[in-house]
Write a protein that holds these residues in place. Sequence first.
Motif, PDB file in Angstrom:
ATOM      1  N   ASP A  30      45.900  -4.278  62.363  1.00  0.00           N
ATOM      2  CA  ASP A  30      46.430  -4.968  61.536  1.00  0.00           C
ATOM      3  C   ASP A  30      47.235  -4.136  60.761  1.00  0.00           C
ATOM      4  OD1 ASP A  30      45.571  -7.352  62.671  1.00  0.00           O
ATOM      5  OD2 ASP A  30      43.841  -7.283  61.533  1.00  0.00           O
ATOM      6  N   GLU A  63      50.409  -1.097  70.974  1.00  0.00           N
ATOM      7  CA  GLU A  63      49.800  -2.162  71.114  1.00  0.00           C
ATOM      8  C   GLU A  63      49.758  -2.866  72.593  1.00  0.00           C
ATOM      9  OE1 GLU A  63      50.773  -4.516  67.164  1.00  0.00           O
ATOM     10  OE2 GLU A  63      52.591  -3.786  68.275  1.00  0.00           O
ATOM     11  N   ARG A  87      48.048  -6.500  72.215  1.00  0.00           N
ATOM     12  CA  ARG A  87      49.142  -7.776  71.877  1.00  0.00           C
ATOM     13  C   ARG A  87      49.604  -8.145  73.288  1.00  0.00           C
ATOM     14  NH1 ARG A  87      54.688  -5.173  70.081  1.00  0.00           N
ATOM     15  NH2 ARG A  87      55.263  -5.198  72.278  1.00  0.00           N
ATOM     16  N   GLY A 109      49.352 -12.042  76.930  1.00  0.00           N
ATOM     17  CA  GLY A 109      50.220 -11.785  75.811  1.00  0.00           C
ATOM     18  C   GLY A 109      51.398 -11.565  76.128  1.00  0.00           C
ATOM     19  N   THR A 114      57.058  -0.922  71.695  1.00  0.00           N
ATOM     20  CA  THR A 114      55.854  -0.773  70.576  1.00  0.00           C
ATOM     21  C   THR A 114      56.103   0.526  70.299  1.00  0.00           C
ATOM     22  OG1 THR A 114      53.459  -0.992  70.540  1.00  0.00           O
ATOM     23  CG2 THR A 114      54.604   0.097  72.604  1.00  0.00           C
TER      24      THR A 114
END
Length: 289
Positions: A30, A63, A87, A109, A114
Amino acid sequence: MRARKVPQEALAGLRDADWVDRSRRPYVRDGVAWVPVREGYPADGDLPERALYTGRGYHLIGEIAVLHGPAPTEAELAAIIAHCRPRGVIRVAGLAGEKRIPKIEVLSGTVGETVHREQGYTFHLNPAVVMFAQGNRTEKVRMAALVRPGERVADMFAGIGYFTVPAACSGAEVHAMELNRAAFEYLERNSIENHVEGRVRAEHGDCRNLLAGYYDRVIMGHFDAPGFLPAALAHVRRGSVLHVHSIGPAETEIRRHLQDAGRAGTITVHRVKKYAPRAWHMVQDVTIS
């Protein structure tokens, strides 16, 4: 694990920090990175040791979790998602053509662009569009250690900059060449991101037509590199070193090209990683004498 909490974007600036424990990897989630701290330095807290992962192998690029080989089972895919919380997850079935365009399958996903951070370097890329040589990590470290400030380096298959950026960060003047337009645009962007744009001359096109002058070091990070030796050997001199990548040994072909070019040199062979059963990704260091 004793760790300090820092913004994820600050990781690249910590490469030379005395307090960082480089025997462990940061934990990122995060947008926050928990960076391992060496004994004797203050920490913000203790993180529990992560459970050892023993499932299907994968690479985490930013990710995005990237798999190679056969499609995973539902259980294997679920284990990867639970372990690294990506992700998106993709499977790379192969690379198409001389531009090395990935042939991918999205397993979970979303994919897209990225940011991948590795050993203090930052790379922007879309792993569904351009390849990233994640398995070459030790070879990138070796190149960065071999390069000396002021060397003139040719990176004949520069991609998004995975050898160019470490070489330039070590003080080389890098002539980086890339045929794939998407990869070339990331190469330019990553040179700026890592603050080495002043030491990188990036050119889009066939490296055989772009080589110019003489180089102290030539990085040939493509499995078809031995076939490009006639072009490279026209731009080296005594003491120059060529790093010729291949699948399996290529010494015989390299010696033939040296002879055809009227050159002599010593060859030192390095194994990078297992590529397939009974097949190794190898690098031949050729020092011109």
